[in-house]
Design a protein around this motif. Structure first.
Motif, mmCIF file in Angstrom:
data_model
loop_
_atom_site.group_PDB
_atom_site.id
_atom_site.type_symbol
_atom_site.label_atom_id
_atom_site.label_comp_id
_atom_site.label_asym_id
_atom_site.label_seq_id
_atom_site.Cartn_x
_atom_site.Cartn_y
_atom_site.Cartn_z
ATOM 1 N N ILE A 147 38.352 37.012 49.727
ATOM 2 C CA ILE A 147 38.617 38.189 48.887
ATOM 3 C C ILE A 147 37.339 39.005 48.708
ATOM 4 N N LEU A 148 36.207 38.336 48.477
ATOM 5 C CA LEU A 148 34.957 39.066 48.276
ATOM 6 C C LEU A 148 34.512 39.811 49.532
ATOM 7 N N SER A 149 34.722 39.216 50.696
ATOM 8 C CA SER A 149 34.301 39.895 51.922
ATOM 9 C C SER A 149 35.256 41.028 52.307
ATOM 10 N N ASN A 150 36.449 41.056 51.722
ATOM 11 C CA ASN A 150 37.419 42.128 51.986
ATOM 12 C C ASN A 150 37.856 42.802 50.693
ATOM 13 N N ARG A 151 36.958 42.871 49.710
ATOM 14 C CA ARG A 151 37.330 43.371 48.381
ATOM 15 C C ARG A 151 37.825 44.808 48.394
ATOM 16 N N HIS A 152 37.363 45.602 49.364
ATOM 17 C CA HIS A 152 37.836 46.986 49.455
ATOM 18 C C HIS A 152 39.334 47.044 49.747
ATOM 19 N N LEU A 153 39.898 45.991 50.310
ATOM 20 C CA LEU A 153 41.343 45.924 50.555
ATOM 21 C C LEU A 153 42.068 45.176 49.445
ATOM 22 N N TYR A 154 41.463 44.111 48.947
ATOM 23 C CA TYR A 154 42.142 43.293 47.943
ATOM 24 C C TYR A 154 42.187 43.939 46.564
ATOM 25 N N ILE A 155 41.411 44.991 46.347
ATOM 26 C CA ILE A 155 41.505 45.692 45.072
ATOM 27 C C ILE A 155 42.897 46.322 44.922
ATOM 28 N N ARG A 156 43.632 46.419 46.013
ATOM 29 C CA ARG A 156 44.999 46.947 45.987
ATOM 30 C C ARG A 156 45.995 45.932 45.423
ATOM 31 N N ASN A 157 45.591 44.670 45.323
ATOM 32 C CA ASN A 157 46.469 43.648 44.754
ATOM 33 C C ASN A 157 46.647 43.917 43.270
ATOM 34 N N PRO A 158 47.902 44.018 42.786
ATOM 35 C CA PRO A 158 48.125 44.366 41.378
ATOM 36 C C PRO A 158 47.451 43.415 40.384
ATOM 37 N N ALA A 159 47.461 42.114 40.664
ATOM 38 C CA ALA A 159 46.847 41.158 39.736
ATOM 39 C C ALA A 159 45.323 41.334 39.705
ATOM 40 N N LEU A 160 44.722 41.496 40.864
ATOM 41 C CA LEU A 160 43.275 41.682 40.918
ATOM 42 C C LEU A 160 42.885 43.023 40.297
ATOM 43 N N HIS A 161 43.663 44.046 40.567
ATOM 44 C CA HIS A 161 43.394 45.365 39.987
ATOM 45 C C HIS A 161 43.458 45.309 38.464
ATOM 46 N N ALA A 162 44.472 44.648 37.927
ATOM 47 C CA ALA A 162 44.611 44.533 36.467
ATOM 48 C C ALA A 162 43.452 43.741 35.866
ATOM 49 N N THR A 163 43.013 42.691 36.547
ATOM 50 C CA THR A 163 41.893 41.888 36.071
ATOM 51 C C THR A 163 40.608 42.717 36.042
ATOM 52 N N LEU A 164 40.352 43.459 37.105
ATOM 53 C CA LEU A 164 39.153 44.289 37.161
ATOM 54 C C LEU A 164 39.203 45.420 36.134
ATOM 55 N N LYS A 165 40.380 45.981 35.915
ATOM 56 C CA LYS A 165 40.541 47.036 34.908
ATOM 57 C C LYS A 165 40.255 46.485 33.515
ATOM 58 N N ALA A 166 40.804 45.310 33.193
ATOM 59 C CA ALA A 166 40.566 44.696 31.883
ATOM 60 C C ALA A 166 39.079 44.393 31.700
ATOM 61 N N ARG A 167 38.446 43.878 32.733
ATOM 62 C CA ARG A 167 37.012 43.575 32.678
ATOM 63 C C ARG A 167 36.211 44.849 32.410
ATOM 64 N N SER A 168 36.550 45.918 33.120
ATOM 65 C CA SER A 168 35.867 47.196 32.937
ATOM 66 C C SER A 168 36.047 47.725 31.516
ATOM 67 N N ASP A 169 37.255 47.606 30.983
ATOM 68 C CA ASP A 169 37.521 48.078 29.618
ATOM 69 C C ASP A 169 36.709 47.294 28.588
ATOM 70 N N VAL A 170 36.640 45.971 28.751
ATOM 71 C CA VAL A 170 35.896 45.133 27.806
ATOM 72 C C VAL A 170 34.399 45.454 27.871
ATOM 73 N N ILE A 171 33.868 45.565 29.079
ATOM 74 C CA ILE A 171 32.442 45.884 29.227
ATOM 75 C C ILE A 171 32.140 47.263 28.651
ATOM 76 N N GLY A 172 33.032 48.229 28.896
ATOM 77 C CA GLY A 172 32.851 49.566 28.336
ATOM 78 C C GLY A 172 32.860 49.550 26.815
ATOM 79 N N TYR A 173 33.774 48.790 26.236
ATOM 80 C CA TYR A 173 33.840 48.670 24.775
ATOM 81 C C TYR A 173 32.545 48.069 24.232
ATOM 82 N N LEU A 174 32.067 47.008 24.872
ATOM 83 C CA LEU A 174 30.832 46.370 24.420
ATOM 84 C C LEU A 174 29.632 47.317 24.529
ATOM 85 N N HIS A 175 29.534 48.046 25.628
ATOM 86 C CA HIS A 175 28.439 49.019 25.783
ATOM 87 C C HIS A 175 28.487 50.060 24.666
ATOM 88 N N ASN A 176 29.678 50.571 24.393
ATOM 89 C CA ASN A 176 29.816 51.588 23.340
ATOM 90 C C ASN A 176 29.431 51.028 21.974
#
Length: 158
Positions: free
Chosen positions: A118-147
């Motif tokens: 997955i890491l070596s093909n992450r540009h393709l696997y980001i299309r996976n709904p579960a992985l996309h949702a996980t990365l989105k949640a991670r981004s939201d949490v990090i953004g909240y903490l930064h703010n």
């Protein structure tokens, strides 16, 4: 001709000429009409290719593999309140690799046997709904903490 994201097509006027860049999520061939579902990071748009309009373009569109990156040019039309694109030209930007498991397949993204793949093909696997949702949640949490830290006058020292 203006380049659009998928979510902008629904907000556009019927008859507008558009350029849409994304990857082919699915296709449905009904013989004389081919329906392409093109997706980008903002959503999905249905694109219609008619065999009667241009047979060579129809053959090209029929041969595009799922997950290939494409550029679609066409005109927005309304179909029962849903905007779709009547295709005037199709270009394949990049063909997709044959991967197993396929990026959209339902598989355990947290299984360690898939980590390197997955890491070596992450540009393709980001299309996976579960992985996309996980990365989105991670981004939201990090953004909240930064703010929060900034609001408390903390400073980042990277």
């Amino acid at each position: 001709m203006k380049s659009y994201f998928c979510n902008q097509v629904a907000l556009s006027k019927v008859g507008d000429e558009v350029e849409l860049k994304g990857w082919l999520k699915s296709k449905n061939n009904l013989g004389r009409i081919l329906f392409l579902r093109v997706q980008d990071s903002t959503g999905v748009v249905q694109c219609i290719v008619s065999k009667q309009t241009d047979e060579n373009m129809y053959k090209l569109a029929s041969s595009i593999p799922i997950e290939a990156a494409v550029v679609i040019n066409g005109t927005i039309q309304d179909n029962d309140g849903v905007h779709e694109i009547v295709v005037s030209s199709v270009k394949i930007s990049s063909l997709s690799k044959e991967l197993s498991p396929k990026p959209r397949d339902n598989f355990d993204i947290f299984n360690e046997k898939y980590t390197d793949h997955i890491l070596s093909n992450r540009h393709l696997y980001i299309r996976n709904p579960a992985l996309h949702a996980t990365l989105k949640a991670r981004s939201d949490v990090i953004g909240y903490l930064h703010n929060w830290f900034r609001s408390e006058s903390f400073m980042a020292l990277d």
